[in-house]
Design a protein around this motif. Structure first.
Motif, PDB file in Angstrom:
ATOM      1  N   PRO A  34       8.845   2.758   1.988  1.00  0.00           N
ATOM      2  CA  PRO A  34       8.533   2.378   3.373  1.00  0.00           C
ATOM      3  C   PRO A  34       7.324   3.138   3.903  1.00  0.00           C
ATOM      4  O   PRO A  34       7.057   4.266   3.477  1.00  0.00           O
ATOM      5  CB  PRO A  34       9.794   2.758   4.155  1.00  0.00           C
ATOM      6  N   VAL A  35       6.606   2.508   4.837  1.00  0.00           N
ATOM      7  CA  VAL A  35       5.349   3.080   5.332  1.00  0.00           C
ATOM      8  C   VAL A  35       5.537   4.469   5.934  1.00  0.00           C
ATOM      9  O   VAL A  35       4.673   5.340   5.803  1.00  0.00           O
ATOM     10  CB  VAL A  35       4.662   2.108   6.328  1.00  0.00           C
ATOM     11  N   GLU A  36       6.687   4.717   6.575  1.00  0.00           N
ATOM     12  CA  GLU A  36       6.915   6.014   7.233  1.00  0.00           C
ATOM     13  C   GLU A  36       6.766   7.175   6.252  1.00  0.00           C
ATOM     14  O   GLU A  36       6.366   8.273   6.634  1.00  0.00           O
ATOM     15  CB  GLU A  36       8.326   6.087   7.854  1.00  0.00           C
ATOM     16  N   LEU A  37       7.077   6.935   4.992  1.00  0.00           N
ATOM     17  CA  LEU A  37       7.043   8.027   4.016  1.00  0.00           C
ATOM     18  C   LEU A  37       5.633   8.453   3.625  1.00  0.00           C
ATOM     19  O   LEU A  37       5.449   9.505   3.022  1.00  0.00           O
ATOM     20  CB  LEU A  37       7.821   7.640   2.743  1.00  0.00           C
ATOM     21  N   VAL A  38       4.636   7.635   3.944  1.00  0.00           N
ATOM     22  CA  VAL A  38       3.272   8.023   3.544  1.00  0.00           C
ATOM     23  C   VAL A  38       2.398   8.335   4.749  1.00  0.00           C
ATOM     24  O   VAL A  38       1.209   8.604   4.602  1.00  0.00           O
ATOM     25  CB  VAL A  38       2.584   6.937   2.673  1.00  0.00           C
ATOM     26  N   LEU A  39       2.988   8.332   5.959  1.00  0.00           N
ATOM     27  CA  LEU A  39       2.152   8.522   7.151  1.00  0.00           C
ATOM     28  C   LEU A  39       1.521   9.894   7.237  1.00  0.00           C
ATOM     29  O   LEU A  39       0.499  10.056   7.897  1.00  0.00           O
ATOM     30  CB  LEU A  39       2.944   8.222   8.431  1.00  0.00           C
ATOM     31  N   GLY A  40       2.091  10.887   6.567  1.00  0.00           N
ATOM     32  CA  GLY A  40       1.477  12.221   6.609  1.00  0.00           C
ATOM     33  C   GLY A  40       0.249  12.331   5.731  1.00  0.00           C
ATOM     34  O   GLY A  40      -0.524  13.283   5.834  1.00  0.00           O
ATOM     35  N   LYS A  41       0.036  11.358   4.843  1.00  0.00           N
ATOM     36  CA  LYS A  41      -1.061  11.459   3.858  1.00  0.00           C
ATOM     37  C   LYS A  41      -2.297  10.774   4.376  1.00  0.00           C
ATOM     38  O   LYS A  41      -2.314   9.571   4.585  1.00  0.00           O
ATOM     39  CB  LYS A  41      -0.634  10.769   2.551  1.00  0.00           C
ATOM     40  N   ARG A  42      -3.310  11.520   4.626  1.00  0.00           N
ATOM     41  CA  ARG A  42      -4.534  10.940   5.145  1.00  0.00           C
ATOM     42  C   ARG A  42      -5.561  10.773   4.037  1.00  0.00           C
ATOM     43  O   ARG A  42      -5.466  11.389   2.994  1.00  0.00           O
ATOM     44  CB  ARG A  42      -5.154  11.838   6.229  1.00  0.00           C
ATOM     45  N   ILE A  72       0.811  -1.232   0.000  1.00  0.00           N
ATOM     46  CA  ILE A  72       0.000   0.000   0.000  1.00  0.00           C
ATOM     47  C   ILE A  72       0.844   1.282   0.000  1.00  0.00           C
ATOM     48  O   ILE A  72       0.552   2.202  -0.784  1.00  0.00           O
ATOM     49  CB  ILE A  72      -1.016  -0.018   1.169  1.00  0.00           C
ATOM     50  N   PRO A  73       1.913   1.374   0.832  1.00  0.00           N
ATOM     51  CA  PRO A  73       2.711   2.616   0.759  1.00  0.00           C
ATOM     52  C   PRO A  73       3.252   2.850  -0.650  1.00  0.00           C
ATOM     53  O   PRO A  73       3.220   3.985  -1.153  1.00  0.00           O
ATOM     54  CB  PRO A  73       3.844   2.350   1.767  1.00  0.00           C
ATOM     55  N   THR A  74       3.712   1.787  -1.300  1.00  0.00           N
ATOM     56  CA  THR A  74       4.268   1.946  -2.654  1.00  0.00           C
ATOM     57  C   THR A  74       3.167   2.319  -3.656  1.00  0.00           C
ATOM     58  O   THR A  74       3.357   3.192  -4.509  1.00  0.00           O
ATOM     59  CB  THR A  74       4.968   0.638  -3.097  1.00  0.00           C
ATOM     60  N   ALA A  75       2.014   1.681  -3.530  1.00  0.00           N
ATOM     61  CA  ALA A  75       0.905   1.998  -4.450  1.00  0.00           C
ATOM     62  C   ALA A  75       0.488   3.453  -4.291  1.00  0.00           C
ATOM     63  O   ALA A  75       0.175   4.145  -5.267  1.00  0.00           O
ATOM     64  CB  ALA A  75      -0.282   1.089  -4.172  1.00  0.00           C
ATOM     65  N   SER A  76       0.480   3.922  -3.040  1.00  0.00           N
ATOM     66  CA  SER A  76       0.082   5.298  -2.788  1.00  0.00           C
ATOM     67  C   SER A  76       1.032   6.276  -3.482  1.00  0.00           C
ATOM     68  O   SER A  76       0.613   7.184  -4.190  1.00  0.00           O
ATOM     69  CB  SER A  76       0.075   5.536  -1.265  1.00  0.00           C
ATOM     70  N   ARG A  77       2.331   6.029  -3.283  1.00  0.00           N
ATOM     71  CA  ARG A  77       3.327   6.914  -3.880  1.00  0.00           C
ATOM     72  C   ARG A  77       3.312   6.805  -5.407  1.00  0.00           C
ATOM     73  O   ARG A  77       3.321   7.810  -6.126  1.00  0.00           O
ATOM     74  CB  ARG A  77       4.712   6.532  -3.304  1.00  0.00           C
ATOM     75  N   ALA A  78       3.252   5.577  -5.922  1.00  0.00           N
ATOM     76  CA  ALA A  78       3.356   5.367  -7.372  1.00  0.00           C
ATOM     77  C   ALA A  78       2.151   5.939  -8.115  1.00  0.00           C
ATOM     78  O   ALA A  78       2.284   6.440  -9.229  1.00  0.00           O
ATOM     79  CB  ALA A  78       3.496   3.875  -7.675  1.00  0.00           C
TER      80      ALA A  78
END
Ligand code: Q46
Ligand code: ZN
Ligand code: ZN
Length: 321
Positions: free
Chosen positions: A310-318, A123-129
């Motif tokens: 990594p998950v930490e990189l997307v934690l700010g995105k709600r 999920i973190p990668t899908a979010s960023r990609a």
């Protein structure tokens, strides 16, 4: 959980929980009975499924999905579990452990899919990609995989553990934006249509405090921690707003949601039909879709070729659930 000396409304034994919305206290046995009756009423009132239907329960390792699976099995339904490993750091690793232990201890049938192992992304990668908020990428992935597992496995219905607090909070969010399309689909049961399986939420008449009590009394170990991406999102904010209202005037939350279902949802029924529109089959996976290739297949293409994030990189995105 309850004031000292409180007695059960039904049997006058010492109470273990107070439920202000029922204006009563309950002992362990009568709390379990209340949960059973509320689930049975939801299944019956909304015609969710019958004893011969094969049920696929979408489980996450949290209290609600394990409670609904346990309650359905206890009530004699034919219910198997389905779990998707989302690759959200330690949260997903622990979720997997709780779900597999629950199924193994009770000899229940569980199917698991792991996004990273089976589809090459998380999920973190899908979010960023895909530049979507994580909950949007996650929701799309889960919906697609639940539907696929149900259709491939010949199940009659997909069940989720959404409770009254979840549904009331989603309803508040949809009302605040007058999101008619979402409101029209926010039903405790959605019939099978256009290649999608039937979907049902048998716990909509139970609060999360009640499902937590069910787990405690039945000895169900569940992951207490919420998904780290959920922290601070609008959904949790709406839950806490409703909890403040509920504290001032008990049973407002259930009236808000259940009266919507009984009084407003029928008026929106035409919208549901219109929203489903004309669908064709995805050229890759055969899922129902509006385009040539479905959204999930496009997401897999983009996310599985992206460097893992990594998950930490997307934690700010709600995002909304
Ligand atoms: S698991 Fe997925 Fe939820 Fe986490 S990323 Fe959002 S939708 S909050 S139910
Ligand atoms: Zn009692
Ligand atoms: Zn597809």
């Amino acid at each position: 959980m309850v004031a000292a000396g409180s007695k059960c409304r039904s049997c006058r034994a010492p109470a273990v929980i107070d439920l202000p919305r029922h204006n009563a206290n309950f002992c362990a046995e009568h709390l379990l009975q209340l949960c059973r009756r509320q689930m049975a009423k939801a299944i019956d009132d909304y015609d969710m499924f019958g004893p011969d239907d094969r049920i696929l329960v979408a489980v996450s390792g949290g209290k609600d999905s394990l409670a609904v699976w346990d309650m359905l099995i206890e009530a004699g339904y034919r219910a198997d579990g389905f779990y998707v490993g989302l690759g959200i750091g330690d949260y997903s690793d622990e979720s997997t452990e709780y779900v597999t232990a629950f199924a193994a201890e009770r000899g229940l049938h569980l199917t698991t899919v792991d996004l990273r192992e089976d589809y090459g992304y998380d999920i973190p990668t899908a979010s960023r990609a895909t530049k979507r908020v994580p909950c949007s990428a996650c929701g799309m992935s889960k919906r697609h995989l639940f539907d696929k597992a149900a259709v491939d496995g010949g199940y009659d219905v997909v069940v989720t553990g959404h409770n009254l607090d979840d549904e009331a909070a989603v309803l508040l969010g949809n009302v605040l934006h007058w999101d008619i399309e979402y409101l029209a689909r926010q039903l405790p049961v959605l019939p099978a249509a256009n290649g999608f399986p039937r979907k049902a939420k048998p716990l909509v008449r139970l609060t999360e405090r009640e499902t937590a009590a069910w787990c405690l009394l039945r000895g169900i170990d569940y992951l207490v921690e919420e998904c780290p991406i959920a922290a601070g999102n609008r959904h949790l904010h709406h839950k806490s707003v409703l909890n403040s209202i509920e504290q001032e005037s008990p049973s407002t939350k259930s009236a808000f949601y259940l009266n919507f279902i009984d009084n407003m949802a029928p008026l929106l029924a035409e919208q549901t039909a219109a929203a489903s529109g004309d669908l064709r089959r995805c050229a890759r996976c055969n899922a129902p879709t509006t385009g040539e290739v479905c959204g999930f297949c496009r997401l897999v293409d983009t996310a599985s070729t992206h460097e893992p994030v990594p998950v930490e990189l997307v934690l700010g995105k709600r995002g909304r659930r």
